[in-house]
Design a protein around this motif. Structure first.
Motif, mmCIF file in Angstrom:
data_model
loop_
_atom_site.group_PDB
_atom_site.id
_atom_site.type_symbol
_atom_site.label_atom_id
_atom_site.label_comp_id
_atom_site.label_asym_id
_atom_site.label_seq_id
_atom_site.Cartn_x
_atom_site.Cartn_y
_atom_site.Cartn_z
ATOM 1 N N LEU A 57 0.955 -1.515 -0.204
ATOM 2 C CA LEU A 57 -0.098 0.197 0.190
ATOM 3 C C LEU A 57 0.666 0.708 0.017
ATOM 4 N N GLN A 58 2.284 1.221 0.297
ATOM 5 C CA GLN A 58 2.654 2.431 0.622
ATOM 6 C C GLN A 58 3.542 2.507 -0.483
ATOM 7 N N GLN A 59 4.101 1.741 -1.687
ATOM 8 C CA GLN A 59 4.329 1.227 -2.647
ATOM 9 C C GLN A 59 3.845 1.566 -3.706
ATOM 10 N N ALA A 60 2.071 1.638 -3.465
ATOM 11 C CA ALA A 60 1.476 2.677 -4.200
ATOM 12 C C ALA A 60 1.186 4.001 -3.756
ATOM 13 N N GLU A 61 0.809 4.173 -2.649
ATOM 14 C CA GLU A 61 1.345 5.729 -2.711
ATOM 15 C C GLU A 61 2.043 6.436 -3.392
ATOM 16 N N ALA A 62 3.248 5.925 -2.959
ATOM 17 C CA ALA A 62 3.905 6.465 -3.433
ATOM 18 C C ALA A 62 4.213 6.973 -5.010
ATOM 19 N N LEU A 63 3.963 5.865 -6.272
ATOM 20 C CA LEU A 63 2.943 5.719 -7.478
ATOM 21 C C LEU A 63 1.980 6.818 -7.398
ATOM 22 N N ALA A 64 0.832 6.897 -6.650
ATOM 23 C CA ALA A 64 0.270 7.858 -6.867
ATOM 24 C C ALA A 64 0.683 9.812 -6.651
ATOM 25 N N GLN A 65 1.504 9.525 -5.354
ATOM 26 C CA GLN A 65 2.280 11.013 -5.107
ATOM 27 C C GLN A 65 2.726 11.145 -7.041
ATOM 28 N N TRP A 66 3.644 9.959 -7.229
ATOM 29 C CA TRP A 66 4.438 10.147 -8.335
ATOM 30 C C TRP A 66 3.540 10.639 -10.238
ATOM 31 N N PHE A 67 2.104 10.109 -9.861
ATOM 32 C CA PHE A 67 1.205 10.423 -10.721
ATOM 33 C C PHE A 67 1.010 11.631 -10.606
ATOM 34 N N GLU A 68 0.913 12.300 -9.595
ATOM 35 C CA GLU A 68 0.004 13.374 -9.283
ATOM 36 C C GLU A 68 0.761 14.306 -9.671
ATOM 37 N N SER A 69 2.764 14.332 -9.968
ATOM 38 C CA SER A 69 3.478 14.823 -10.112
ATOM 39 C C SER A 69 3.701 15.313 -11.716
ATOM 40 N N LEU A 70 3.033 14.379 -12.533
ATOM 41 C CA LEU A 70 3.066 14.834 -13.979
ATOM 42 C C LEU A 70 2.300 15.190 -14.707
ATOM 43 N N ALA A 71 2.994 15.628 -15.847
ATOM 44 C CA ALA A 71 2.127 17.004 -16.513
ATOM 45 C C ALA A 71 1.545 16.112 -17.022
ATOM 46 N N ALA A 72 -0.001 16.743 -17.489
ATOM 47 C CA ALA A 72 -1.174 16.302 -17.752
ATOM 48 C C ALA A 72 -0.512 15.947 -19.494
ATOM 49 N N GLU A 73 0.098 16.139 -20.030
ATOM 50 C CA GLU A 73 0.625 15.380 -21.177
ATOM 51 C C GLU A 73 1.569 14.441 -20.946
ATOM 52 N N GLU A 74 1.850 14.497 -19.706
ATOM 53 C CA GLU A 74 2.264 12.576 -19.322
ATOM 54 C C GLU A 74 2.012 11.856 -19.169
ATOM 55 N N ARG A 75 0.526 12.370 -18.437
ATOM 56 C CA ARG A 75 -0.458 11.065 -17.639
ATOM 57 C C ARG A 75 -1.250 10.158 -19.153
ATOM 58 N N PRO A 76 -1.496 9.203 -18.719
ATOM 59 C CA PRO A 76 -2.563 8.442 -19.429
ATOM 60 C C PRO A 76 -3.078 8.712 -20.362
ATOM 61 N N THR A 77 -4.023 8.308 -21.349
ATOM 62 C CA THR A 77 -5.193 8.679 -21.469
ATOM 63 C C THR A 77 -6.210 7.164 -21.527
ATOM 64 N N ILE A 78 -5.911 6.284 -21.322
ATOM 65 C CA ILE A 78 -6.578 5.043 -21.350
ATOM 66 C C ILE A 78 -5.078 4.139 -20.040
ATOM 67 N N VAL A 79 -6.427 3.512 -19.182
ATOM 68 C CA VAL A 79 -5.172 2.918 -18.163
ATOM 69 C C VAL A 79 -5.901 2.397 -18.264
ATOM 70 N N VAL A 232 10.471 5.245 -8.871
ATOM 71 C CA VAL A 232 9.721 5.862 -7.741
ATOM 72 C C VAL A 232 9.856 5.616 -6.106
ATOM 73 N N VAL A 233 9.182 4.234 -5.881
ATOM 74 C CA VAL A 233 9.499 3.635 -5.027
ATOM 75 C C VAL A 233 10.535 3.065 -3.926
ATOM 76 N N ARG A 234 12.018 3.041 -4.614
ATOM 77 C CA ARG A 234 12.983 3.844 -3.530
ATOM 78 C C ARG A 234 13.754 5.087 -2.766
ATOM 79 N N ARG A 235 12.644 6.224 -3.893
ATOM 80 C CA ARG A 235 12.555 7.610 -3.674
ATOM 81 C C ARG A 235 11.438 7.600 -1.926
ATOM 82 N N SER A 236 10.696 6.652 -1.573
ATOM 83 C CA SER A 236 9.679 7.045 -0.736
ATOM 84 C C SER A 236 10.275 6.474 0.016
ATOM 85 N N MET A 237 9.485 6.278 1.149
ATOM 86 C CA MET A 237 8.926 5.729 2.475
ATOM 87 C C MET A 237 8.765 3.617 2.779
ATOM 88 N N ALA A 238 8.756 4.009 1.529
ATOM 89 C CA ALA A 238 8.134 2.480 0.994
ATOM 90 C C ALA A 238 9.362 1.207 1.249
#
Length: 254
Positions: A57-79, A232-238
């Protein structure tokens, strides 16, 4: 004679990002079973319902924080996501409330180990010695566990999914949340590598939990741009999980 492969895309997506789910309770159970040299992996739920561990869950949270930092043109158009709980929860946590819908696709599910489900490699050798010998004779790629899937069947699933994305997704940025064997199968299909090279890669590399593998459009196809990147995970607390292999019959038990 040169072997040729059919073109995968009529309209090549801009990128394809493959995310392995966060650490699961199954990953931990498999590691404990191996450390104790047991035959079976102690889990009280079916594989599809195995949840993330606290660290997952901490790893997923790290991914979420990274995702929020992405510019609009870097985010997915489909998941897209595997329906298995550990992958879907990772996808839901990563995408959060950004308004991007998650499409569940069963073709991204983990490889079905059939009668080997819940067993360590030791357990397979002890309880299915003839099958273990047959697997050694046929090779890991084409061998199919009783009532389960071989790697070749996973590759067929991947080809089917990519076929649905063949047209109508030009310039799309596609993200998929899935599992280790599935991600390796995408490499096999997209890069056109051989069976032997695929198995070499499987021996050489570990696709860590919550790691990211990226393909980018290049020369009319999708080329590998990053593999099993867990920065991403290695930069986090996870904790970055590099769980030990539980054997050829349970590459991603849990």
């Amino acid at each position: 004679m040169t072997t040729k492969r059919l073109p995968l895309f009529a309209e090549v997506p801009a990128s394809l990002t493959l995310v392995r789910h966060g650490e699961s309770e199954g990953n931990l159970a498999a590691a404990r079973a191996q450390d104790a040299d047991r035959d079976d992996i102690e889990l009280d739920v079916r594989d599809a319902d195995v949840d993330l561990s606290d660290n997952g869950l901490q790893q997923a949270e790290a991914l979420a924080q990274w995702f929020e930092s992405l510019a609009a043109e870097e985010r997915p158009t489909i998941v897209l996501s595997s329906p298995y709980r550990r992958a879907l929860r990772t996808a839901e946590c990563t995408v959060g409330d950004t308004g991007i819908d998650i499409v569940v696709d069963e073709r991204l599910r983990e490889r079905d180990l059939g009668l080997f489900d819940g067993l360590t490699s030791r357990g397979v050798r002890e309880r299915f010695s003839e099958e273990a010998e047959r697997r050694d004779r046929l090779g890991k790629f084409y061998y199919r566990p009783p009532q389960g899937e071989g790697w070749a069947e996973v590759v067929i699933r991947v080809r089917s999914l990519l076929g649905d994305l063949r047209s109508g997704f030009g310039d799309a940025r596609i993200w998929m949340f899935s599992h280790q064997a599935v991600i390796m199968s995408f490499r096999y299909v997209l890069e056109g590598i051989s069976e032997q090279r695929l198995l070499e890669l499987d021996r050489e590399a570990t696709i860590g939990n919550a790691s990211v593998t990226t393909f980018e459009r290049r020369d009319g196809g999708l080329a590998l741009a990053g593999f099993a990147d867990d920065s991403v995970v290695r930069r986090s607390m996870a904790d970055a999980t590099r769980e030990p292999s539980v054997g050829d019959h349970g590459e991603e038990a849990g």
